[in-house]
Structure formats: structure tokens, C-alpha cells
Design a protein around this motif. Structure first.
Motif, PDB file in Angstrom:
ATOM      1  N   TYR A 289      -4.889  67.697 -49.402  1.00 46.87           N
ATOM      2  CA  TYR A 289      -3.876  68.168 -48.457  1.00 46.87           C
ATOM      3  C   TYR A 289      -4.356  69.453 -47.811  1.00 46.87           C
ATOM      4  O   TYR A 289      -4.798  70.386 -48.495  1.00 46.87           O
TER       5      TYR A 289
ATOM      6  N   GLU B 111      -7.810  62.296 -52.421  1.00 46.74           N
ATOM      7  CA  GLU B 111      -7.021  62.600 -51.229  1.00 46.74           C
ATOM      8  C   GLU B 111      -6.565  64.058 -51.307  1.00 46.74           C
ATOM      9  O   GLU B 111      -5.955  64.477 -52.284  1.00 46.74           O
TER      10      GLU B 111
ATOM     11  N   THR C 170       4.989  70.650 -50.491  1.00 50.77           N
ATOM     12  CA  THR C 170       3.815  69.784 -50.510  1.00 50.77           C
ATOM     13  C   THR C 170       2.628  70.487 -51.152  1.00 50.77           C
ATOM     14  O   THR C 170       1.885  69.884 -51.946  1.00 50.77           O
TER      15      THR C 170
ATOM     16  N   THR D 101       5.151  62.188 -50.023  1.00 46.06           N
ATOM     17  CA  THR D 101       5.757  60.911 -50.415  1.00 46.06           C
ATOM     18  C   THR D 101       4.743  59.894 -50.934  1.00 46.06           C
ATOM     19  O   THR D 101       5.119  58.785 -51.322  1.00 46.06           O
ATOM     20  N   SER D 102       3.458  60.252 -50.939  1.00 48.03           N
ATOM     21  CA  SER D 102       2.429  59.338 -51.436  1.00 48.03           C
ATOM     22  C   SER D 102       2.160  59.606 -52.911  1.00 48.03           C
ATOM     23  O   SER D 102       2.427  60.694 -53.425  1.00 48.03           O
TER      24      SER D 102
ATOM     25  N   PRO E 109       4.582  65.607 -40.170  1.00 50.42           N
ATOM     26  CA  PRO E 109       4.262  64.268 -40.687  1.00 50.42           C
ATOM     27  C   PRO E 109       3.099  64.285 -41.676  1.00 50.42           C
ATOM     28  O   PRO E 109       3.090  63.502 -42.637  1.00 50.42           O
ATOM     29  N   ASN E 110       2.137  65.181 -41.459  1.00 51.58           N
ATOM     30  CA  ASN E 110       1.011  65.306 -42.385  1.00 51.58           C
ATOM     31  C   ASN E 110       1.501  65.692 -43.781  1.00 51.58           C
ATOM     32  O   ASN E 110       1.086  65.103 -44.792  1.00 51.58           O
ATOM     33  N   SER E 111       2.389  66.665 -43.850  1.00 56.17           N
ATOM     34  CA  SER E 111       2.932  67.116 -45.133  1.00 56.17           C
ATOM     35  C   SER E 111       3.823  66.048 -45.756  1.00 56.17           C
ATOM     36  O   SER E 111       3.757  65.791 -46.963  1.00 56.17           O
ATOM     37  N   TRP E 112       4.642  65.434 -44.937  1.00 52.19           N
ATOM     38  CA  TRP E 112       5.555  64.405 -45.448  1.00 52.19           C
ATOM     39  C   TRP E 112       4.789  63.223 -46.034  1.00 52.19           C
ATOM     40  O   TRP E 112       5.161  62.695 -47.093  1.00 52.19           O
ATOM     41  N   ASN E 113       3.728  62.821 -45.364  1.00 49.20           N
ATOM     42  CA  ASN E 113       2.928  61.691 -45.848  1.00 49.20           C
ATOM     43  C   ASN E 113       2.307  61.993 -47.207  1.00 49.20           C
ATOM     44  O   ASN E 113       2.304  61.140 -48.102  1.00 49.20           O
ATOM     45  N   TYR E 114       1.806  63.213 -47.381  1.00 49.97           N
ATOM     46  CA  TYR E 114       1.209  63.563 -48.675  1.00 49.97           C
ATOM     47  C   TYR E 114       2.287  63.689 -49.748  1.00 49.97           C
ATOM     48  O   TYR E 114       2.106  63.240 -50.883  1.00 49.97           O
TER      49      TYR E 114
END
Length: 524
Positions: free
Chosen positions: A489, A487, A380, A507-508, A500-505
């Protein structure tokens, strides 16, 4: 090593084609200046960076002739960003070399365990260096911290070999490394304390007391000769060294002071622990316990870490990058903690298959969680650093709106001053209640500011009330014509939150990264 290389090389292009890092010019510009003067003397005394400058002078020359068919100092102005990338590649090399070196050193410390457990510790250490974000990020900058960390770890390796084998060549090699380290960053002189303590310990243990004097004098001579060969003007211009050393040892710096000695000690431990995930403190503590249980002279080589940690914490300032030579030892102790845990399970639960199986499952799940968090975070971070930075993105915005460097007041860390540190208040008359552009700058049409500076004041409002009010007055005095809030990170210390914070960034589909920026019209 291949994975480490890929992750770090991708990050080398952060901010391209602009030069965003405020500290990189010290090495890159000084290298070009030295080449332009056809000299071996780098006229910089801050950190002092001479070892990197000398190495980069060779890389720049080869690259420039191969790519541009001209000397580097002639090609530099037109191709500045390319030379910064080459200087970053140089740091990458040392970042990648940390992987096998930490494996070798960890293996030396873990050879009391069975072969399989020893290999487990080695691979764990190499894995964590590969995927720990702070090592990835700073391996991709043309700065000295990763290079210094490599030599500090190599010094620790030589110290281990000297303690175990009693071969004096490792004293001499270590002294040379100290000389190299000091030409990279002055704090490398700290490890000279470790060399002195080790030589004294071994000499007293062997009852060869004159060795203290003999090896001490030879070591001092080797340090000085090495420094002179790499950076002769650190001796010939010693007055400049003293002046710059005092400047670098200043007690106040916006956003990097005020913690005190105990606060600095905590800061460095929390920084690496959060970077790897907060539960990584558990194997680190277990590793410390294992060092206490298996007390032996070879562990003395690890004394570098607490000595460096204490000495750096004495300074008034604190920076993440200053702790990198310590962080490498946090990983080593973690790896020893893993080895101790696994070996203990096999030793004490050898005849209890069910309990042993349960214990091993717990170990796998626990360390698997740390590993998954490390991999996800590093990937990420790589995406974040490869995303177009706000300063690059707003180049097009400026072109569309007719905003140029000539008609604009630019604060540091904005499009026209991407790696600078110019404060907006230097361009304004400000009495605490009103703000206006200085008369000599009345022809300027626009103002660009970045929260990269203002947020530091806002984080300490009691200390900087006037500066906080200044930025708020800008909002009410001038018309805001454009604002971009990309946005970003940021790594969360809590693994449960960070995953979840890393995954959200990851996959966005974010197109812009960096600090928020504001454009103002200075005239109605």
C-alpha cells in the motif's frame, strides 16, 4: 487522544517478532548497553538519542522486572522484540500528547476569532494530527523524530507565551527545551536561533537592551546544563561528537541525495501535502493569507517552521522523517486557514443567507473530503503495518526449504538480516560482466535478496550503472527457487486516486506486505 492511541499502538507491532526498522537499534541496543554497564553514559553520538535512551532505561528496567523477574540486560537477548515494542510505546506517548498540545497552541493563535470558530480550528488541528499517516507511522517507531516534534511544538507554545506575556520564565523553559532537544537530535539547535531572535526583538521593543546580554547568557547556561545532566559524555567525549556529527552530515546516501537546496525545500512541502491529500495545500495557503491579514506579534512563534525548513533543506540529504517537526506547523496553518474561511463567510455574508448557506456547504464538502481521505488513509495504513511482513512470512519458507542463516548469504532487509543494510555485492566477485561467490563463501548454498535495496539503484540507473547490472546478472547466473511479490500500500497524493486506492487495499484480504524477495540456489 484515545483514537490516536489505538491507531499508534496497533502499528507498534509492525514486523513482530522480528526487528525491521534499521534505526531502532540505535536507541534500544544503546539502552541495554548502558544498563549492562550500570552507567549514566550512553556511548552513542550519532543523533544522539540520549534523552530517549535515559527514559527507556527506566521503562526497560520496570518492564523486565515485572515480566521476566530479572534485569533488562539479562532478558534482552531472549526477548529482544518485546523490548523494541516497549521502546515504541514510549514514542507513542509523545505521538498521542501531540494531540492536546496542538489543540492548545492552535487555540492561542486563533483567539482573534469567535469562540466557536476558535474551537473549530482547535478540533481540526487535533483531528489532522490524529489521522495524518506520517504522524501515525512514525509514532510507532523507536526513533527520535516524534519525540523531538513534541518538544519543538512545546517550545513554540512557550515562545508564544513569552511574546504575549513578556514573562521571563518562558525564556528559561524554552532554553531547557533546547537542551533536551539537542540530546534527542542535533538539529534541535536550530530553534535556538528562534529564541535568540525573539529575545532580541522583545528587548529592543521594550528598550531594555541589556536584556539581550543577560537573557542570552542565562539561556546558553541553561541549555548547556540541561545537556550535561542528560548526556554528560557529549561534553567529556566531544571529539566523538565531532566525528559522528561529520558522518551524519555526509553529502551522499543511496536514495536520499541529489535534490539540492531548492529540491529539498520542495520535497518537504510536497511530502506533507501528499500525505494529507493534495488539496490540503488550499487551506494551508489560506492560512498563510490569514497570517498576513492578521499581522500581530503573537504569530512570531510560527517563525520556527520556516527557519527549521530552510536549515534542514541546506543539508545534502533528505528524509521524510526529518521534516516531521515542520509538518506539525503545516497542520496548524491549515487549521487557521479553516478558521479564517469560516469567519470570513459569517462576516461578509452575514445578511445574505442563501450565499452564506451555499458557502458553508462548499466548505463542509471540501474539508469533509480532506477529512474522509485522512481517516481512510490512516486506517488503511494501520492495516498495512499490521499485516504480516514479508520477512516474517519467509521464516516459514526458510524452515520448509532447509534455508538457514548459516548456509545462506542474506542481503539487508531479508529474513536473516531484517533491519540491516548489507549489500549483496559485498559477497561476490564482480567484474562488470560476470558474478561469482567469493571463494571463502563457497560453502553457502542459498542467496536471499530484497528489492528494498536494489530498487534504490534502479531508480538512479545513470548514477549506479554497475550496481544495476549486478542485480540483473544475479537473475541470469543463478537459479531462482522462490520469489514472493506481496501486495503493498502506498499513499497517493491525489485524493481522487487515493480514496479508491485506499479502499481497495482496506477491503482486500492481503496476507503479506513488504518488499519483494528472491531466493537463489548458489549451486546447481
Amino acid at each position: 487522544m484515545l483514537v490516536a492511541l489505538v491507531l499508534r499502538v496497533i502499528c507498534c507491532f509492525w514486523g513482530y517478532p522480528l526487528v525491521l526498522h534499521p534505526d531502532e537499534r540505535a536507541i534500544v541496543d544503546s539502552t541495554i548497553d548502558m544498563l549492562r554497564r550500570h552507567s549514566w553514559k550512553a556511548l552513542i553520538y550519532d543523533r544522539p538519542d540520549h534523552f530517549e535512551i535515559k527514559c527507556n532505561s527506566l521503562l526497560f528496567t520496570l518492564f523486565s522486572w515485572a515480566k521476566y523477574k530479572m534485569p533488562a540486560y539479562e532478558a534482552f537477548e531472549e526477548h529482544r522484540a518485546a523490548f523494541h515494542v516497549i521502546a515504541r510505546f514510549y514514542t507513542v506517548v509523545f505521538g498521542v500528547l501531540l494531540v492536546p498540545l496542538i489543540g492548545l497552541f492552535t487555540g492561542k493563535l486563533a483567539d482573534r476569532y469567535s469562540y466557536k470558530v476558535k474551537r473549530l480550528a482547535q478540533y481540526a488541528a487535533m483531528f489532522w494530527v490524529t489521522f495524518t499517516p506520517v504522524f501515525i507511522q512514525h509514532s510507532a517507531y523507536a526513533t527520535p523524530d516524534i519525540v523531538l516534534t513534541f518538544f519543538v511544538l512545546l517550545f513554540a507554545y512557550f515562545m508564544h507565551e513569552y511574546i504575549v506575556s513578556d514573562r521571563t520564565r518562558y525564556i528559561y523553559l524554552s532554553a531547557v527545551l533546547i537542551g533536551v532537544g539537542i540530546t534527542i537530535k542535533y538539529p534541535a539547535a536550530i530553534i535556538a536561533l528562534v529564541l535568540a531572535a525573539t529575545v532580541i526583538y522583545k528587548s529592543i521593543s521594550n528598550r531594555r537592551y541589556l536584556d539581550i546580554l543577560k537573557y542570552g547568557l542565562i539561556s546558553i547556561l541553561l541549555v548547556l546544563v540541561t545537556m550535561f545532566v542528560i548526556a554528560p559524555n557529549l561534553f567529556t567525549d566531544f571529539e566523538m561528537v565531532v566525528i559522528n556529527f561529520k558522518e551524519e552530515a555526509r553529502t551522499a546516501h543511496l536514495g536520499a541525495d541529489g535534490l539540492g537546496f531548492w529540491g529539498n525545500l520542495k520535497y518537504y512541502v510536497v511530502t506533507i501535502n501528499d500525505n494529507m491529500g493534495n488539496i490540503s495545500i488550499v487551506p494551508f495557503i489560506i492560512g498563510l493569507v490569514s497570517l498576513g491579514v492578521h499581522r500581530c506579534k503573537k504569530n512570531l512563534s510560527l517563525i520556527i517552521a520556516p527557519v527549521y525548513w530552510i536549515c534542514m533543506s541546506v543539508l545534502s540529504l533528505h528524509w521524510v522523517r526529518w521534516g516531521i517537526p515542520m509538518y506539525i506547523f503545516f497542520i496548524i496553518v491549515m487549521a487557521l486557514g479553516l478558521a479564517f474561511t469560516v469567519e470570513s463567510v459569517y462576516k461578509y455574508l452575514a445578511d445574505k443567507n442563501v450565499l452564506k448557506f451555499v458557502a458553508l456547504v462548499i466548505i463542509v464538502l471540501f474539508f469533509g473530503l480532506i477529512a474522509f481521505n485522512n481517516v481512510l488513509t490512516s486506517i488503511t495504513l494501520t492495516k498495512y503495518l499490521h499485516t504480516k511482513d514479508m520477512k516474517v512470512y519467509t521464516l516459514d519458507v526458510c524452515a520448509e526449504k532447509g534455508i538457514t542463516n548459516e548456509n545462506t548469504i542474506s542481503e539487508g532487509y531479508t529474513t536473516f538480516d531484517p533491519s540491516g543494510f548489507v549489500h549483496a555485492d559485498t559477497f561476490f566477485d564482480y567484474d562488470g560482466n560476470t558474478v561469482s561467490v567469493k571463494p571463502e563463501l563457497s560453502y553457502k548454498k542459498y542467496l536471499i535478496i530484497s528489492t528494498a535495496i536494489s530498487y534504490r539503484y534502479e531508480s538512479e540507473p545513470d548514477k549506479y550503472p554497475m550496481q544495476v547490472k549486478f542485480y540483473r546478472l544475479l537473475d541470469t547466473t543463478y537459479d531462482k527457487i522462490y520469489e514472493l511479490r506481496p501486495e503493498n500500500y502506498s499513499i497517493q497524493g491525489n485524493i481522487i486516486k487515493n480514496i479508491p486506492n485506499s479502499w481497495n487495499y482496506l477491503t482486500s484480504n492481503y496476507e503479506v506486505a513488504g518488499s519483494p524477495v528472491k531466493f537463489y540456489a548458489l549451486h546447481p
